[in-house]
Design an enzyme around this catalytic site. Structure first.
Site, PDB file in Angstrom:
ATOM      1  CD  GLU A 185       0.522  -7.231 -16.348  1.00  0.00           C
ATOM      2  OE1 GLU A 185       0.611  -7.104 -15.133  1.00  0.00           O
ATOM      3  OE2 GLU A 185       1.480  -6.996 -17.113  1.00  0.00           O
TER       4      GLU A 185
ATOM      5  CE  LYS B 238       2.807  -6.555 -19.762  1.00  0.00           C
ATOM      6  NZ  LYS B 238       4.139  -6.672 -19.225  1.00  0.00           N
TER       7      LYS B 238
ATOM      8  NE  ARG C 107       4.158   1.959  -1.686  1.00  0.00           N
ATOM      9  CZ  ARG C 107       5.467   1.798  -1.643  1.00  0.00           C
ATOM     10  NH1 ARG C 107       6.243   2.482  -2.450  1.00  0.00           N
ATOM     11  NH2 ARG C 107       6.013   0.964  -0.806  1.00  0.00           N
TER      12      ARG C 107
ATOM     13  CG  HIS D  38       7.250 -32.899 -23.387  1.00  0.00           C
ATOM     14  ND1 HIS D  38       7.621 -34.217 -23.532  1.00  0.00           N
ATOM     15  CD2 HIS D  38       8.155 -32.167 -24.088  1.00  0.00           C
ATOM     16  CE1 HIS D  38       8.731 -34.275 -24.258  1.00  0.00           C
ATOM     17  NE2 HIS D  38       9.059 -33.047 -24.617  1.00  0.00           N
TER      18      HIS D  38
ATOM     19  CB  CYS E 189      -0.853   0.017   1.276  1.00  0.00           C
ATOM     20  SG  CYS E 189      -1.698  -1.537   1.570  1.00  0.00           S
TER      21      CYS E 189
ATOM     22  CG  ASN F  37       3.373  -0.660   2.631  1.00  0.00           C
ATOM     23  OD1 ASN F  37       2.843  -1.635   2.108  1.00  0.00           O
ATOM     24  ND2 ASN F  37       4.526  -0.171   2.227  1.00  0.00           N
ATOM     25  N   GLY F  38       2.285  -3.324   4.670  1.00  0.00           N
ATOM     26  CA  GLY F  38       3.030  -4.534   5.016  1.00  0.00           C
ATOM     27  C   GLY F  38       2.077  -5.622   5.459  1.00  0.00           C
TER      28      GLY F  38
ATOM     29  CD1 TRP G  77      -2.909  -4.658  -5.089  1.00  0.00           C
ATOM     30  CD2 TRP G  77      -1.989  -5.907  -3.472  1.00  0.00           C
ATOM     31  NE1 TRP G  77      -2.686  -5.918  -5.594  1.00  0.00           N
ATOM     32  CE2 TRP G  77      -2.128  -6.710  -4.624  1.00  0.00           C
ATOM     33  CE3 TRP G  77      -1.436  -6.472  -2.327  1.00  0.00           C
ATOM     34  CZ2 TRP G  77      -1.740  -8.035  -4.670  1.00  0.00           C
ATOM     35  CZ3 TRP G  77      -1.040  -7.804  -2.366  1.00  0.00           C
ATOM     36  CH2 TRP G  77      -1.199  -8.573  -3.523  1.00  0.00           C
TER      37      TRP G  77
ATOM     38  CD  GLU H 218       6.466  -9.103 -20.458  1.00  0.00           C
ATOM     39  OE1 GLU H 218       6.529  -9.816 -19.440  1.00  0.00           O
ATOM     40  OE2 GLU H 218       6.038  -7.929 -20.419  1.00  0.00           O
TER      41      GLU H 218
ATOM     42  CE  LYS I  10       4.552   0.399 -13.612  1.00  0.00           C
ATOM     43  NZ  LYS I  10       4.564  -0.495 -14.776  1.00  0.00           N
TER      44      LYS I  10
HETATM   45  C1  AGP Z   1       4.335  -6.299 -15.310  1.00  0.00           C
HETATM   46  O1  AGP Z   1       3.493  -6.025 -16.360  1.00  0.00           O
HETATM   47  C2  AGP Z   1       3.746  -6.537 -14.024  1.00  0.00           C
HETATM   48  N1  AGP Z   1       2.723  -5.662 -13.674  1.00  0.00           N
HETATM   49  C3  AGP Z   1       4.605  -7.106 -12.920  1.00  0.00           C
HETATM   50  O2  AGP Z   1       4.817  -8.428 -13.262  1.00  0.00           O
HETATM   51  C4  AGP Z   1       5.963  -6.444 -12.591  1.00  0.00           C
HETATM   52  O3  AGP Z   1       6.839  -6.600 -13.660  1.00  0.00           O
HETATM   53  C5  AGP Z   1       6.536  -7.078 -11.314  1.00  0.00           C
HETATM   54  O4  AGP Z   1       5.660  -6.849 -10.257  1.00  0.00           O
HETATM   55  C6  AGP Z   1       7.909  -6.567 -10.975  1.00  0.00           C
HETATM   56  O5  AGP Z   1       7.896  -5.199 -10.705  1.00  0.00           O
HETATM   57  P1  AGP Z   1       9.239  -4.386 -10.651  1.00  0.00           P
HETATM   58  O6  AGP Z   1       9.848  -4.435 -12.014  1.00  0.00           O
HETATM   59  O7  AGP Z   1       8.831  -3.010 -10.249  1.00  0.00           O
HETATM   60  O8  AGP Z   1      10.130  -5.043  -9.645  1.00  0.00           O
END
Ligand code: AGP
Length: 609
Positions: free
Chosen positions: A489, A486, A27, A505, A2, A102-103, A76, A482, A604
């Site tokens: 998410e 993308k 956050r 497999h 958070c 936060n935590g 969050w 990746e 983020k």
């Molecule tokens: C990426 O699209 C994500 N939202 C997520 O996987 C992100 O890359 C991950 O949380 C790592 O974050 P950072 O690069 O700030 O450490």
């Protein structure tokens, strides 16, 4: 995980907290709240489920009196679903003490049972609510002493802000594990989860260390250890600035950031490849050390982990050096075999990811040198690593990482070139050729973007599929991971990335006419193998979207749709493949009406385990 901001001074608190809290929305954004003390020392608490704009709306509907002290929080959810009740601040039973946290409090169940037996009534499902009750339990007229005693009982990670009706001129902060900074102003002081949150108000900051408590009044800040020993604060003056990112006419930050990649890479190369000479300022490691490194170990999470996976291929191929890679969350608990001859590369856009920070601490404790590849200047990771290679991709607002990823990839090419040069595993001619190719990449991005409408159409035509597979081989196996990340998410469509050779497999059982399969198959030494995999999918009625090298006509017979990328050396293809993968995910999510920039359940920056 958070964001926290607190203020004590003479100005009206709410607008200051609101402005700063919005900068911490990366956050978490499932709910937010604030607590204030008015001039009669009443505790006023406001909370709203959803994004911070909902809280702002509440303040418009129910205006607050002028207040001079307050704490705020954007959440969050870890414990308890997003709701007004579970939003912070949490308060004690007498409506006297308010806390933002936060935590994660790991022993909250025992504390809750203990406090319940003492008569405390809990209203939320959060772990955090034990904190104000615990402080109240110890409170005998001295807030600092009560907080100190409560801290001794907490197990887990936390950054806290505490205010109390009985002490309207005081704001207390403390941390273990989660970041917290103190901002020093003129007759006003601040607490915040990161520096940019308060940069509009002050540039003088104290980075609170683990197990430190700060007692703020409007005139001063005193620091103590958890045992109560006074600590002399070290005040830093922050030199960096943060510009507020705007959409500039784009419908979402994500698409704006996708478009920015060409100029991000161009600027990076201008800075790091001056006159074709590598400038890795911040690396802070001698050539002698790099020459004798025995092993590279990469730690990262999510997209940064995928960049690291590509990095493994690049460093092994160019530097002829063994590279291990692991997600930070696994590395930190594995007792990894590393020592002072290991070079650890920690990759993170935000530099605040809790797992990656913990992995770095683990690596340093074992004597390894840690270099961070990081985007956010002044972040915790940048401060804790032995060396820092900034990617300077600019502020990335979209939760789905795009430009930060491609900037991380570019940094891996540059770092691999450095290692290869020092270790003499690349000839000067090959090194020059690679540099020439890298320098052409920004222009090639512009070429791919010329096809944006075609990619949008392909995305929209496939947006109804309920399941996607992404396949790639060799250096594009991480690209497949990746691409899948993308898509899932931001569109919430189940999507999996696989090494194409692994299909047979197991995953091939998924293939039928209801699956879309993105096959990454630019010209390379594994082209024919990948083409066979594409035929296997077509033979099972899967819908194939191919990403291939421009001019490859053969691929059309194996695919329903083809997206072209310009021809580049095999090893550089992940840089170009990334762009259509990002665009596919973006346009599919937009077509499905998803909140592209702030997808559900995500944040983020992941600042809890
Ligand atoms: C990426 O699209 C994500 N939202 C997520 O996987 C992100 O890359 C991950 O949380 C790592 O974050 P950072 O690069 O700030 O450490």
């Amino acid at each position: 995980m958070c964001g926290i901001v607190g203020y004590i001074g003479s100005k009206d608190t709410m607008p200051i907290l609101l402005d700063s809290l919005k900068k911490l929305e990366y956050r978490g954004y499932d709910s937010s709240g604030m607590a204030f003390l008015d001039h009669e020392a009443h505790l006023l608490v406001r909370k709203a489920k959803g994004k911070i704009c909902n809280l702002e709306e509440l303040f418009r509907a129910q205006p607050l009196p002028y207040t001079r002290v307050g704490i705020s929080h954007t959440r969050w959810a870890t414990h308890g679903f997003p709701s007004d009740i579970n939003a912070h601040p949490h308060i004690d039973g007498k409506n006297s003490i308010a806390v933002v946290h936060n935590g994660i409090i790991e022993n909250y169940k025992e504390l809750r049972d203990f406090l319940k037996k003492k008569g405390c009534k809990f209203v939320s499902a959060t772990d955090s609510e034990v904190i104000p009750h615990l402080i109240a339990h110890f409170y005998k007229g001295d807030l600092f002493s009560a907080v100190k005693q409560a801290l001794q009982k907490l197990i887990g990670t936390f950054a806290l802000g505490v205010i109390s009706r009985d002490h309207p001129g005081m704001l207390i902060a403390a941390r273990v594990g989660s970041p917290l900074i103190i901002g020093i102003g003129e007759k006003e002081n601040f607490i915040a989860s990161d520096v940019p949150a308060i940069l509009d108000f002050t540039r003088r900051v104290i980075y609170l260390k683990d197990s430190e408590i700060a007692v703020l009044t409007k005139d001063k800040v005193d620091l103590y250890t958890f045992e109560g020993k006074k600590v002399t604060p070290h005040i830093d003056t922050v030199s960096f600035s943060v510009t507020t990112a705007r959409k500039e006419g784009y419908p979402h930050f994500m698409i704006k950031e996708i478009h920015e990649q060409s100029s991000v890479l161009e600027q990076m190369l201008a800075l790091r490849l001056k006159n074709k000479k590598l400038v890795l300022e911040g690396l802070k490691l001698s050539d002698a050390f790099l020459k004798n490194v025995r092993k590279v170990s990469i730690v990262a999470c999510g997209t940064a982990y995928h960049a690291g996976l590509v990095g493994k291929y690049i460093i092994e191929s160019l530097g002829r050096l063994s590279v291990e890679i692991e997600t930070s969350s696994e590395f930190r608990y594995r007792n990894p075999i590393i020592d002072k001859h290991t070079l650890v590369l920690a990759v993170s856009q935000s530099g605040e990811t809790a797992d990656t920070l913990a992995a770095v601490r683990e690596a340093k404790a074992k004597g390894a040198k840690v270099i961070a590849i990081c985007n956010v200047v002044g972040s915790s990771l940048a401060r804790e690593a032995d060396g820092i290679l900034y990617t300077y991709a600019g502020q990335e607002i979209g939760v789905a990482s795009t430009k930060a990823y491609t900037a991380q990839l570019m940094m891996f090419y540059l770092l691999a070139l450095k290692l290869a040069t020092v270790r003499k595993s690349i000839t000067p001619k090959a090194s020059k050729e690679l540099m020439d190719q890298l320098l052409r990449v920004p222009a090639l991005y512009k070429e791919v973007l010329k096809d944006i409408h075609k990619i949008q159409k392909i995305a929209e035509a496939n947006s109804h599929f309920g399941c996607f597979l992404f396949l790639g081989r060799h250096v594009n196996y991480p690209s497949a991971l990746e691409g899948a990340l993308k898509l899932k998410e931001i569109s919430y469509i189940p999507a999996e990335g696989y090494a194409a050779g692994e299909m047979k497999h197991g995953p091939i059982a998924l293939i039928d006419e209801y699956r879309a399969v993105v096959c990454i198959n630019p010209q390379s030494h594994v082209y024919d193998k990948m083409s066979s995999n594409m035929q296997e999918i077509r033979a099972r009625k899967g819908n194939v979207i191919a990403i291939a090298t421009r001019g490859d006509h053969e691929i059309k017979s194996n695919a329903d749709y083809v997206i072209d990328i310009p021809k580049v050396a095999d090893i550089l293809s992940p840089l170009l493949v990334a762009l259509p993968l990002q665009l596919l995910a973006y346009y599919i999510a937009v077509k499905r009406g998803c909140d592209v920039d702030q997808p559900r359940n995500l944040a983020k920056s992941v600042t809890v385990e």
